[in-house]
Design a protein around this motif. Structure first.
Motif, PDB file in Angstrom:
ATOM      1  N   GLY B 104      41.443  39.308  48.648  1.00  0.00           N
ATOM      2  CA  GLY B 104      41.810  39.225  47.233  1.00  0.00           C
ATOM      3  C   GLY B 104      42.631  40.376  46.714  1.00  0.00           C
ATOM      4  N   GLY B 105      42.999  41.325  47.574  1.00  0.00           N
ATOM      5  CA  GLY B 105      43.777  42.468  47.117  1.00  0.00           C
ATOM      6  C   GLY B 105      45.197  42.080  46.767  1.00  0.00           C
ATOM      7  N   ALA B 106      45.870  42.974  46.075  1.00  0.00           N
ATOM      8  CA  ALA B 106      47.255  42.706  45.706  1.00  0.00           C
ATOM      9  C   ALA B 106      48.002  44.016  45.565  1.00  0.00           C
ATOM     10  N   LEU B 107      49.280  43.987  45.899  1.00  0.00           N
ATOM     11  CA  LEU B 107      50.150  45.132  45.662  1.00  0.00           C
ATOM     12  C   LEU B 107      50.998  44.833  44.444  1.00  0.00           C
ATOM     13  N   LEU B 108      50.836  45.632  43.412  1.00  0.00           N
ATOM     14  CA  LEU B 108      51.555  45.382  42.173  1.00  0.00           C
ATOM     15  C   LEU B 108      52.667  46.412  42.065  1.00  0.00           C
ATOM     16  N   ALA B 129      47.386  40.822  38.976  1.00  0.00           N
ATOM     17  CA  ALA B 129      47.396  40.008  40.194  1.00  0.00           C
ATOM     18  C   ALA B 129      47.091  38.572  39.794  1.00  0.00           C
TER      19      ALA B 129
END
Lengths: 672, 349
Positions: B104-108, B129
């Motif tokens: 569920g991680g995200a790079l913003l 995200a």
């Protein structure tokens, strides 16, 4: 055995990459090093100088004189080379985005001292491609940047013929994770892009073009896998010979020689048991001097304590003596090529060439190296290679003595001194440089300065060569920041095309599966306790552009379930605090490798307090000596990570607990 | 004790209306928070912000388009112009990169492309995200955009267009702007998909490419002229370039003109009320599921109940939440609740 020596080859240029605090302090260091037998100079500039800012710019705060010498105007340059005869010196300058400017200052200084610029000898690094990919001291977009490089080449070939106007760098590609094949491919693609650009400018006719090709030199890295590195150098020489003949019709074999300088690998130097770095450095050097047919022309060695902080004069002397022992005590230079005819070496060289050719064809098919940078392709490939390396270290497949194996050690007497075994820069240097700069501005002729800057604008907007107008600026007393800002006004500034939207297949890269699964669970359960997913801001304050560490942490944090905000490099403390507030992050991670961690972290903490964010925990990573780490902790930083913290999983487990601590939640055990 | 200190929603609303950045940030955190007590506070915050008059201020703009169309750079150029005319701007940058199957991680990483100058107190950017939404826009976007409308002149939601996203964005924004990439198959796919019915304005980016951009603009003009969503709106197609900043001013003029068009035609309040109702239904469904919604007579029942109380939909949302919760509780405990907690059931069913 008789002590009759065979005829020896000339040794390579022996240098030490150095410069710090001020032009005056650096000049003293240079003259000391030359007296000790150094045969050339290698100037390290500070980050404001490298990125075109004056010492009194807000972005320069904390960075003046840190990673190198501040050079703001011609008087600084004069002081840097005080009592050093320019026409007899071989000077290498690690300068890129502002290379045309620093070279102009050097040429202007020679003119002022009555020295014919045609006699100047040396190198400007002047390779912008690797700045976009790894080192981060870019200023302008690719188009104008390549034009500045082409201008310096066109100018020096005509007026400063012994100068090496550009050093195509594979060095930093390796630091960013490149494999030997990638290093070969991307460096050669870069050289082609530069040569094609010069050719297209039409300033130099076809008949004289081989002279341009001959002036292209390279700056290469040598890592610890020294057999492979040795073969890489031979592959470079062979490929360059073929490429310059087939693509640029250089018929004289002498003009097709692969000329390169080396700094051996700093990435592989360890903070743990740092004395072991000495044997690493020796072995890495061996790879680039062993083959006579592909021997380095100039070498600078890092000091044993680079992973701990800035080296002292004694540490630099040790690095210098390593070169001298190799060049003068051993019999290496008495023989022809030792590796000719070795089937093992020949097979490895052929394998590297084959791989590199395929990757070059791949990049060419994408429209060349600049298109492949703009699309993010090369950055992705490098990050992938780097993650592979880190995973291998974490898993223990890649052994690093003292780091992931053989860790037991006695106390090291080398780090027991009161200075902790590293150099301290003078905290007054920044203030003194600013005072010197402001005094200089008062003394110069404003009318001449304005006229010279207007001339620079006019030339920048035209297709004329930038060098004569820049030399005029240098003579008029224009400053580094004025030159940089003037061209920013015309060219605009480069913005990374894709941030780090790096499409990495996590399943392949995560290392120990169980650890990762546990970390994801810890991130998710902590997020559930706090009501929303854990959000981390990764920030790079200051001018340091080495973003690889920050990017590795950002990617890893994403992979274990954090929402990660990454704003790229060169941020002011104010921008970081603002981002932390607007994004509502649970924790702020700062990455600083320029040595200005104390000033910058303190400034970020102050900005955060001013925004009611005192409760948001801040962590820091970088080359941070133990004593400084303690001071940061005292300032309120919750955790400090240094190169010895090689396990990203362990760092992630720790960050989760930093967040839990700050909310009064019980700590979770580190997954094993 | 809760590990999160929750602010008082009504006081926070006051500070947000005054434009305090710390309060805006804190309000966005609250709207994002899924703890039970936070959900209650979030609903109260929205109700307090809307007040008795509803929120009819500001301009809520959705910017969408395929990956690589240069939306962020174009937005940066638009923001520069807005800021030059001293209009404040809030941005919600929705990043599609999160993958629930991989933690569920995200790079913003959008801020870096949107930001113009070193420091600007008139610009506020929040990255989001997309979380677990399969296509479409995360449900937090809607309340967050309403919060921002309470204190910024212009609020932009930036998303990557992938079908459901455009449909969702049309249920939030007053004005939807589609950014097209010249000479790419995306535009053709887009024309085929029928989603072309959604945007109000088309911006063909990278106009500095010349012929390919004009060709794409031509295709969009022919297709958009066939739209009949609002016969008296002209669905303009603009050629713009984030590189040389050409065409930005005309694009902004169309954006402003669209808002005036809605207001002059009496469509603006109606549009916002309809959007609010749709999202109240969606939020209730997110939190309580179809069963929970069924307790209120389903989507249609909620919609009708809200239509009867147009002044403050958010206050309605607070009431409806309480009502479902009380139904759940009474189902579990067989106990009756005070009438204060009840919504008028007759009106719902």
């Amino acid at each position: 055995m008789a002590y009759v020596q065979n005829k020896r080859d000339q040794p390579w240029l022996i240098r030490t990459y150095s410069g710090h605090s001020s032009a005056k302090a650096s000049n003293t260091l240079y003259r000391t090093n030359l007296a000790k037998g150094q045969t050339g100079l290698s100037v390290a500039f500070d980050l404001p100088t490298q990125t075109g800012y004056d010492a009194d710019s807000p972005l320069a705060k904390g960075e003046v004189g840190k990673v190198g010498v501040p050079i703001s105007h011609i008087e600084d340059m004069d002081q840097l080379f005080d009592q050093i005869p320019l026409d007899q010196m071989n000077t290498s300058m690690t300068i890129n985005a502002t290379a045309a400017w620093l070279l102009s200052l050097y040429i202007a200084l020679a003119q002022r001292r009555g020295i014919d610029p045609g006699k100047l000898n040396g190198t400007t690094q002047n390779d912008i491609i690797k700045e976009y990919l790894s080192r981060g001291t870019y200023i302008y977009p690719p188009g104008p940047s390549m034009r500045l490089i082409a201008d310096t080449i066109n100018y020096t070939v005509k007026h400063v013929p012994k100068w090496n106007p550009t050093n195509v760098c594979s060095y930093h590609l390796q630091e960013a994770g490149a494999t030997p094949v990638q290093e070969l491919a991307y460096a050669l693609c870069t050289a082609m892009a530069v040569l094609d650009r010069v050719k297209a400018s039409g300033e130099i006719g076809a008949a004289d073009f081989p002279q341009v090709v001959e002036r292209i030199s390279f700056f290469v890295n040598a890592g610890i896998r020294f057999v492979e590195e040795c073969c890489k150098m031979r592959a470079f020489a062979e490929m360059w010979d073929q490429l310059t003949l087939s693509r640029y019709q250089v018929n004289d074999p002498k003009m097709r020689r692969f000329r390169y300088g080396v700094q051996v690998n700093s990435l592989g130097l360890t903070e743990a048991q740092p004395e072991n770095n000495v044997q690493r450095i020796v072995l890495e050097m061996l790879a680039v001097v062993l083959s006579k047919r592909a021997r380095a022309r100039a070498i600078q060695l890092p000091a044993w304590n680079e992973a701990m902080g800035l080296p002292r004069p004694w540490d630099q002397q040790w690095a210098l003596r390593i070169q001298q022992v190799m060049a003068f005590e051993t019999d290496l230079l008495e023989y022809g090529d030792l590796l000719d005819g070795s089937p093992v070496v020949a097979a490895k060289v052929a394998e590297l060439i084959d791989g590199a050719r395929r990757e070059i064809a791949n990049v060419e098919a994408q429209g060349g190296i600049i298109a492949a940078i703009e699309s993010g392709y090369i950055k992705r490939e490098l990050v992938q290679s780097h993650m592979n390396r880190l995973r291998a270290i974490e898993a223990g497949d890649l052994q690093i003595i003292g780091v992931n194996c053989f860790r037991e050690t006695a106390e090291s007497p080398l780090t027991q001194g009161s200075d902790g075994g590293i150099m301290k820069t003078d905290p007054a240097a920044e203030r003194e440089q600013i005072e010197r700069l402001q005094a200089h501005r008062r003394q110069r002729n404003d009318h001449e300065v304005q006229a010279a800057l207007q001339g620079l604008v006019d030339v920048a907007k035209s297709s004329d060569n930038i060098m004569p107008a820049s030399i005029r600026c240098a003579l008029a007393g224009v400053t580094t920041g004025e030159w940089g800002d003037t061209l920013r006004g015309v060219f605009g500034e480069f913005r990374p095309p894709t941030g780090i939207d790096i499409a990495i297949d996590s399943r392949e890269l995560l290392g120990k599966k169980d650890q990762v699964a546990q970390l994801r669970e810890n991130v998710a359960s902590t997020g559930n306790s706090l009501g929303r997913p854990l959000k981390l801001l990764v920030g790079k304050p200051g001018l340091d552009g080495h973003s690889n560490g920050a990017e590795q942490v950002a990617v890893k944090a994403r992979d274990v379930g954090f929402e990660v905000v990454y704003d790229g490099i060169r941020l002011t403390p104010q921008q970081i605090a603002q981002a932390a507030q607007e994004e509502g992050v649970h924790v702020v991670g700062l990455s600083i490798l320029s040595g200005s961690h104390l000033e910058l972290v303190e400034a970020v903490l102050a900005e955060m307090r001013a925004r009611d964010l005192a409760e948001v925990p801040v962590i820091a990573g970088g080359i941070i000596p133990k004593e400084d780490a303690d001071r940061l902790t005292a300032l309120g930083v919750r955790a400090v990570y240094t190169p010895k913290d090689f396990s990203l999983n362990a760092i992630m487990a720790d960050i989760i607990n930093v967040v839990r601590d700050s909310h009064g939640l019980a700590r979770l055990p580190t997954p094993q | 004790m809760s590990p999160v200190r929750l602010p008082d929603p009504e006081q926070l609303a006051e500070r947000i209306r005054r434009g305090e950045r710390a309060a805006v940030a804190s309000g966005l955190n609250l709207l994002d928070n899924k703890l039970d007590e936070a959900r209650q506070g979030a609903a109260r915050l929205l109700a307090a912000l809307a007040g008795e008059h509803g929120l009819s201020a500001g301009h809520l703009i959705g910017i969408t388009g395929p990956p690589g169309a240069g939306k962020s750079s174009l937005l940066a150029a638009m923001i520069r112009k807005w800021r030059q005319s001293e209009r404040t701007v809030g941005v919600l940058a929705v990043d599609p990169s999160s993958r629930p199957e991989a933690g569920g991680g995200a790079l913003l990483g959008d801020r870096i492309r949107i930001k113009n100058t070193a420091h600007d107190e008139g610009l506020f950017i929040r990255s989001l995200a997309n979380r677990s939404q399969l296509g479409g826009v995360a449900s937090e976007v809607w309340p967050m955009s309403w919060l921002m409308l309470a204190c910024f002149d212009i609020v932009v939601i930036e998303t990557v267009g992938v079908g459901q996203t455009e449909i969702d964005i049309a249920e939030i924004g007053d004005t939807v702007c589609y950014v097209a990439q010249p000479a790419s198959g995306d535009t053709i796919q887009y024309l085929k998909s029928g989603i072309i019915e959604i945007p109000d304005i088309f911006a063909v980016n990278k106009a500095d490419l010349g012929a390919p951009a004009r060709k794409t603009a031509g295709e969009l003009t022919r297709a958009s002229s066939r739209q009949d969503r609002r016969a008296d709106w002209d669905y303009p197609v603009c050629l713009v370039s984030a590189n040389d900043h050409s065409g930005i001013q005309p694009l902004l003029a169309h954006v402003d003109r669209h808002r005036r068009f809605l207001i002059d035609g009496g469509l603006f309040d109606e549009l916002r009320a309809r959007h609010q109702r749709a999202w109240v239904v969606r939020l209730l469904k997110d939190e309580f599921g179809t069963f929970g919604l069924g307790l209120l007579g389903g989507a249609a029942g909620v919609d009708a109940w809200l239509q009867a109380r147009p002044s403050n939909q958010f206050a309605g949302y607070v009431q409806l939440r309480k009502h479902i919760l009380s139904k759940f509780l009474s189902a579990n405990h067989q106990s009756s609740l005070t009438t204060k907690e009840h919504v008028n059931e007759q009106a719902i069913v």
